[in-house]
Each structure stands twice: as structure tokens, then as C-alpha cells.
Design a protein around this motif. Structure first.
Motif, PDB file in Angstrom:
ATOM      1  N   THR A  50       0.826  -1.200   0.000  1.00  0.00           N
ATOM      2  CA  THR A  50       0.000   0.000   0.000  1.00  0.00           C
ATOM      3  C   THR A  50       0.868   1.260   0.000  1.00  0.00           C
ATOM      4  O   THR A  50       0.580   2.235  -0.705  1.00  0.00           O
ATOM      5  CB  THR A  50      -0.933   0.002   1.223  1.00  0.00           C
ATOM      6  OG1 THR A  50      -1.742  -1.170   1.203  1.00  0.00           O
ATOM      7  CG2 THR A  50      -1.831   1.233   1.213  1.00  0.00           C
ATOM      8  N   VAL A  51       1.944   1.233   0.788  1.00  0.00           N
ATOM      9  CA  VAL A  51       2.867   2.367   0.819  1.00  0.00           C
ATOM     10  C   VAL A  51       3.487   2.596  -0.554  1.00  0.00           C
ATOM     11  O   VAL A  51       3.710   3.739  -0.982  1.00  0.00           O
ATOM     12  CB  VAL A  51       3.954   2.152   1.885  1.00  0.00           C
ATOM     13  CG1 VAL A  51       5.052   3.206   1.776  1.00  0.00           C
ATOM     14  CG2 VAL A  51       3.338   2.160   3.270  1.00  0.00           C
ATOM     15  N   ASP A  52       3.758   1.515  -1.280  1.00  0.00           N
ATOM     16  CA  ASP A  52       4.344   1.625  -2.613  1.00  0.00           C
ATOM     17  C   ASP A  52       3.323   2.013  -3.676  1.00  0.00           C
ATOM     18  O   ASP A  52       3.674   2.127  -4.859  1.00  0.00           O
ATOM     19  CB  ASP A  52       4.998   0.304  -3.011  1.00  0.00           C
ATOM     20  CG  ASP A  52       6.259   0.027  -2.202  1.00  0.00           C
ATOM     21  OD1 ASP A  52       6.816   0.997  -1.656  1.00  0.00           O
ATOM     22  OD2 ASP A  52       6.669  -1.148  -2.108  1.00  0.00           O
ATOM     23  N   GLY A  53       2.066   2.155  -3.284  1.00  0.00           N
ATOM     24  CA  GLY A  53       1.048   2.611  -4.217  1.00  0.00           C
ATOM     25  C   GLY A  53       0.280   1.512  -4.917  1.00  0.00           C
ATOM     26  O   GLY A  53      -0.436   1.782  -5.883  1.00  0.00           O
ATOM     27  N   ALA A  54       0.384   0.273  -4.460  1.00  0.00           N
ATOM     28  CA  ALA A  54      -0.333  -0.834  -5.096  1.00  0.00           C
ATOM     29  C   ALA A  54      -1.812  -0.772  -4.738  1.00  0.00           C
ATOM     30  O   ALA A  54      -2.178  -0.601  -3.562  1.00  0.00           O
ATOM     31  CB  ALA A  54       0.261  -2.171  -4.665  1.00  0.00           C
ATOM     32  N   GLY A  55      -2.669  -0.947  -5.729  1.00  0.00           N
ATOM     33  CA  GLY A  55      -4.107  -0.963  -5.499  1.00  0.00           C
ATOM     34  C   GLY A  55      -4.586  -2.318  -5.020  1.00  0.00           C
ATOM     35  O   GLY A  55      -3.810  -3.264  -4.862  1.00  0.00           O
ATOM     36  N   ARG A  71      -2.562  -5.877  -5.167  1.00  0.00           N
ATOM     37  CA  ARG A  71      -2.224  -6.578  -3.933  1.00  0.00           C
ATOM     38  C   ARG A  71      -2.738  -8.014  -3.962  1.00  0.00           C
ATOM     39  O   ARG A  71      -2.057  -8.933  -3.515  1.00  0.00           O
ATOM     40  CB  ARG A  71      -2.809  -5.830  -2.725  1.00  0.00           C
ATOM     41  CG  ARG A  71      -2.169  -4.481  -2.453  1.00  0.00           C
ATOM     42  CD  ARG A  71      -2.486  -4.005  -1.038  1.00  0.00           C
ATOM     43  NE  ARG A  71      -3.926  -3.867  -0.838  1.00  0.00           N
ATOM     44  CZ  ARG A  71      -4.607  -2.753  -1.054  1.00  0.00           C
ATOM     45  NH1 ARG A  71      -3.983  -1.667  -1.531  1.00  0.00           N
ATOM     46  NH2 ARG A  71      -5.907  -2.679  -0.817  1.00  0.00           N
TER      47      ARG A  71
END
Length: 296
Positions: free
Chosen positions: A189-194, A198
Motif C-alpha cells: 500500500t505504501v508503494d502505491g499498489a491498489g 495486492r
């Protein structure tokens, strides 16, 4: 001497289990293997006929070919839908819902009841021409067919009942989801994965051992399906053999036509089919099942 006494005591504790295994499991297995080479009608002594039953299966029995075809259709339709439906609900229940235990119990009930005769009878009424399912379609302006009596749709009633028995598979999926460390999702989530990324990159790979287990067990169970096909088809596999699952045809041969020798040969063919499918799954698992050895 004391060591041998310990071994002897251990064997004595195992003796009841060994006797039960030999008499209740291995005995019937070897008996059915012998009967598969005989002509046996349950009323007279078996008569040795060699490979005649197996030759008949592969050369003269067109209904056997129909039953194999219907069974593979049923397996390849019901297993993926059942696993997908169970996984979807497991993902939903894994979102930290309140009253999770209650929901798990409610969703597990169909698995307890779905294999019963009463539920199969109810399912037959639901998918009849005047059943509840067609009544629901009528509210949408759709005139549904007689799902049970139409050869084009009868198999889907069996598939639907199989998918409805998703509870046990869902519980196992939910247990697998609980074992995935939350740190992985937080980092993604921190890396921007939706959400989809995920699921595709974290949930699915880490869940592959559980998927493999559920897939194997469900596949084997699907090949052995009997009760729902017997009740929904009226015990004959109709209409036009469209619900003639292999186990139902085996029952018809053994207990309706009293061809127990031939039915025993069919049982061994089913064993070969299931063993082959299971072996192929284990061989393919090295390419898509990922196990963690604790060092990853």
C-alpha cells in the motif's frame, strides 16, 4: 529386552487399527479387483471371465462413454466455479467484519446439508418448470426452461448444487488468508499498489498451497458425486443421459442390473481416472504452487 517389549506393546496398540484397515479397507479393495474379472449377479457365485468386462467397457458400452463425458463436463464446470465462489466469500469475510463467527457458521450450513437427499429433492423442485428459480426469472420478463427435464440445461442444475456447497472450501480459504502477514499488504500500500494488484501479487501467490489443496480435494469429490445426480434425475441419469454421472451409472449397473462384476471393473476404471488427474495436478503444481521455507 525392554526395547522389544516396547515394540510389542506398540504393535498391540496398533493391532485393532491394523485389523480394521485389513478387513474394512484392503479386504473390499482386493475383493472388488477380483470381482472385476468375473460375471457376478449377487445371487450366484462369481464366474471368472478374464478381461471381458474391461473389453465391454471400451468397445460396446455407449452409456459408459456418455457417463464419462457428462462427468468430465460436471467436474470442469463445478470445480472452478465452486473454488472461485468460495474464495470470493473468504476474501469478503477477511475484511475484519463484525460477527465473523456467525457468518462463517451460516455460510457453512449448505456444506452440511447440500449432500442430503432432502436438499437434492428441494433443488429439483426449485429448478423445475414451475420452480422458484423460473418465478424469479419471470419477474425479469424471462421465461425459463425446465432446467431438470431439458438435456441442454440439466447438467447446470447439478453444477449449481455443487457450487452451493462451498462452505468447507471457504473456511479453508479463510484460514489460509489469515496466515498471510499483514506487513506485506502494508508495504504494498505504501508503494502505491491498489487492491487488485495486492491480490494478484501477494494474496494469490501466497494462497497457492491452499488453492492446490482445495482443488485436489474438490476434484476427487466431484468425480465421486452420486446423491444429487440420483435424486435430481430420478435414478436414471436422464433426460437422455444428460445427468448420468459415472458413479450413478456404476450404481445402476451394480444394483439395478445386478452386474456387480462389471460395476467393480467400472470402479477400478474410476480409480485410474482419478489417480491420473491427481498425478497430473501434482506434476503441474511445481509451476504454480509456491511454498515458503521460512527463509524468504
Amino acid at each position: 529386552m525392554q526395547k522389544y517389549k516396547t515394540y510389542a506393546a506398540g504393535y498391540l496398540f496398533l493391532l485393532p487399527w491394523l485389523l480394521g484397515f485389513a478387513l474394512l479397507y484392503m479386504g473390499p479393495i482386493f475383493a472388488s479387483l477380483y470381482l472385476s474379472f468375473t460375471s457376478y449377479d449377487l445371487l450366484t457365485a462369481p464366474k471368472w471371465i478374464g478381461w471381458a468386462n474391461y473389453r465391454t467397457m471400451f468397445t460396446d458400452d455407449y452409456r459408459l462413454a456418455d457417463s464419462v463425458n457428462v462427468t468430465f463436463q460436471y467436474v470442469f464446470l463445478s470445480v472452478p466455479f465452486r473454488l472461485a465462489f468460495a474464495l470470493g466469500l473468504a476474501l469478503l469475510l477477511n475484511q475484519g467484519m463484525k460477527l465473523l463467527g456467525l457468518y462463517r457458521t451460516i455460510y457453512y450450513i449448505p456444506s452440511l446439508l447440500g449432500g442430503s437427499v432432502a436438499i437434492s429433492v428441494l433443488w429439483r423442485q426449485v429448478f423445475s418448470k414451475e420452480g422458484i428459480f423460473n418465478d424469479a426469472l419471470g419477474l425479469l420478463g424471462i421465461s425459463g426452461p425446465n432446467w431438470i427435464a431439458d438435456p441442454k440445461y440439466a447438467i447446470f442444475s447439478l453444477v449449481g448444487l455443487s457450487v452451493w456447497q462451498f462452505g468447507a472450501v471457504m473456511i479453508i480459504f479463510l484460514a489460509g488468508l489469515k496466515q498471510i502477514p499483514q506487513e506485506f499488504y502494508e508495504a504494498a500500500t505504501v508503494d502505491g499498489a491498489g487492491a487488485f494488484r495486492r491480490f494478484w501479487r501477494i494474496t494469490l501467490p501466497l494462497l497457492t498451497p491452499v488453492i492446490f489443496f482445495n482443488l485436489t480435494i474438490t476434484l476427487i469429490q466431484s468425480f465421486q458425486t452420486f446423491t444429487k445426480a440420483f435424486i435430481i434425475s430420478g435414478g436414471n441419469g436422464g433426460p437422455i443421459n444428460s445427468t448420468l454421472l459415472y458413479s450413478l451409472y456404476l450404481y445402476i449397473k451394480g444394483f439395478s442390473f445386478l452386474e456387480m462384476g462389471y460395476a467393480s471393473a467400472m470402479a477400478w476404471l474410476l480409480l485410474v481416472i482419478v489417480a491420473t488427474m491427481t498425478a497430473l495436478m501434482f506434476l503441474s503444481s511445481r509451476y504454480w504452487v509456491f511454498y515458503s521455507d521460512g527463509r524468504d
